[in-house]
Scaffold this motif. Structure first.
Motif, PDB file in Angstrom:
ATOM      1  N   UNK A   1      -0.035  -5.041   2.034  1.00 22.39           N
ATOM      2  CA  UNK A   1      -1.400  -6.017   2.669  1.00 22.39           C
ATOM      3  C   UNK A   1      -1.845  -5.776   1.003  1.00 22.39           C
ATOM      4  N   UNK A   2      -0.992  -6.175   0.182  1.00 21.15           N
ATOM      5  CA  UNK A   2      -1.943  -6.362  -1.115  1.00 21.15           C
ATOM      6  C   UNK A   2      -0.780  -7.252  -2.049  1.00 21.15           C
ATOM      7  N   UNK A   3      -1.037  -7.692  -2.772  1.00 21.60           N
ATOM      8  CA  UNK A   3      -0.400  -9.275  -3.335  1.00 21.60           C
ATOM      9  C   UNK A   3      -0.889  -9.473  -4.271  1.00 21.60           C
ATOM     10  N   UNK A   4       0.145 -10.138  -5.817  1.00 20.97           N
ATOM     11  CA  UNK A   4      -0.707  -9.941  -6.889  1.00 20.97           C
ATOM     12  C   UNK A   4      -1.087 -11.226  -7.156  1.00 20.97           C
ATOM     13  N   UNK A   5      -2.219 -11.300  -8.113  1.00 21.53           N
ATOM     14  CA  UNK A   5      -3.168 -12.117  -8.281  1.00 21.53           C
ATOM     15  C   UNK A   5      -3.699 -12.102 -10.157  1.00 21.53           C
TER      16      UNK A   5
ATOM     17  N   UNK B   1     -11.080  -8.402 -10.738  1.00 24.61           N
ATOM     18  CA  UNK B   1      -9.809  -7.714 -10.105  1.00 24.61           C
ATOM     19  C   UNK B   1     -10.929  -6.039 -10.057  1.00 24.61           C
ATOM     20  N   UNK B   2     -10.060  -5.301  -9.336  1.00 24.93           N
ATOM     21  CA  UNK B   2     -10.272  -3.847  -8.648  1.00 24.93           C
ATOM     22  C   UNK B   2      -9.436  -2.918  -9.433  1.00 24.93           C
ATOM     23  N   UNK B   3      -8.488  -3.426  -9.842  1.00 25.59           N
ATOM     24  CA  UNK B   3      -7.540  -2.457  -9.945  1.00 25.59           C
ATOM     25  C   UNK B   3      -7.209  -2.940 -12.002  1.00 25.59           C
ATOM     26  N   UNK B   4      -6.602  -2.211 -12.742  1.00 24.97           N
ATOM     27  CA  UNK B   4      -6.034  -2.113 -13.731  1.00 24.97           C
ATOM     28  C   UNK B   4      -4.781  -3.390 -13.842  1.00 24.97           C
ATOM     29  N   UNK B   5      -4.560  -4.108 -14.496  1.00 31.04           N
ATOM     30  CA  UNK B   5      -3.377  -5.005 -15.219  1.00 31.04           C
ATOM     31  C   UNK B   5      -2.281  -4.366 -15.214  1.00 31.04           C
ATOM     32  N   UNK B   6      -1.042  -5.368 -14.071  1.00 36.03           N
ATOM     33  CA  UNK B   6      -0.248  -4.499 -14.641  1.00 36.03           C
ATOM     34  C   UNK B   6       0.533  -5.281 -15.283  1.00 36.03           C
ATOM     35  N   UNK B   7      -0.206  -6.219 -15.694  1.00 35.40           N
ATOM     36  CA  UNK B   7       0.821  -6.959 -16.754  1.00 35.40           C
ATOM     37  C   UNK B   7      -0.519  -7.986 -17.938  1.00 35.40           C
TER      38      UNK B   7
END
Length: 240
Positions: free
Chosen positions: A175-179, A229-235
């Motif tokens: 249910x997740x995707x990268x934005x 954004x709802x969470x910290x950045x992955x990159x």
């Protein structure tokens, strides 16, 4: 010399670097993981651009080629030997870099032209052609993230466009995707979602280049995307 080698990644990826510079760049790659990764990314992107636009040449192209071969001299005419002038001095590295960049652009554009003999009307083909135009622009500027996974951002101010290339990102929960997000003085704005394009890679994201941004971030959001954004950045990629 080493600092200038860093900007050869795009040209080297499409075999557009003169032989002597290519040997020096190979030695540089052995001690520069960042450049080695960037070369792999550009090679994968160039391959995807070519394969996505590949088309079977029309029969008339084959017939025209064979007809031209039949009319073309197969051996050069006999001429008196001409003494060749002494080779000119090797141009400075900056001049060679401009030539390599131009050759790289020509190589990618040539691939697009020769694999698609008719004007493309498919949106995916037009999108890839636009991506290629940014990657090969004379003023293309590249920035890379330092986090796990890979993310490369290419901008062209002359075209007013930005391309985000990403791959090998951490696996996502269901249910997740990268934005992708543009971050700057005006705040945080969505640049779109990263769509899968095979194992460990995503399709390029192409967008208009907004003014005042200094970072590009990627976060894991609900599949439909989030307004912020709802969470910290992955990159996180710094453009400055």
């Amino acid at each position: 010399m080493t600092a200038e080698l860093h900007i050869l990644t795009g040209a080297y990826a499409v075999n557009a670097v003169p032989e002597e510079e290519a040997e020096a760049f190979k030695r540089h790659l052995r001690g520069c993981p960042a450049c080695a990764q960037e070369v792999r990314e550009f090679q994968e992107t160039a391959a995807r651009l070519g394969s996505a636009l590949a088309a079977v040449p029309p029969p008339r192209l084959r017939n025209a080629t064979l007809a031209q071969v039949a009319r073309t001299r197969q051996w050069p005419p006999l001429v008196a030997a001409v003494r060749r002038p002494r080779a000119a001095k090797k141009p400075p590295i900056r001049v060679a870099l401009w030539g390599a960049a131009a050759a790289a652009a020509g190589a990618l554009v040539f691939g697009l032209v020769t694999t698609n003999t008719e004007p493309g009307t498919d949106p995916a083909q037009r999108q890839l052609a636009s991506v290629n135009s940014v990657l090969t622009a004379p003023d293309a500027s590249t920035a890379k993230g330092a986090e796990p996974g890979t993310a490369t951002v290419v901008t062209s101010r002359s075209q007013g466009k930005i391309v985000v290339l990403a791959g090998d990102l951490p696996p996502l929960a269901p249910g997740k995707a990268y934005q992708v997000w543009f971050i700057g003085k005006s705040g945080v704005h969505s640049a779109g979602m990263l769509a899968d394009d095979g194992p460990h890679r995503t399709r390029p994201v192409l967008a208009d280049l907004p003014g005042g941004i200094d970072r590009v971030g990627i976060t894991a959001e609900p599949a439909g995307g989030s307004p912020a954004p709802t969470v910290p950045a992955v990159v996180m990629v710094n453009l400055a």
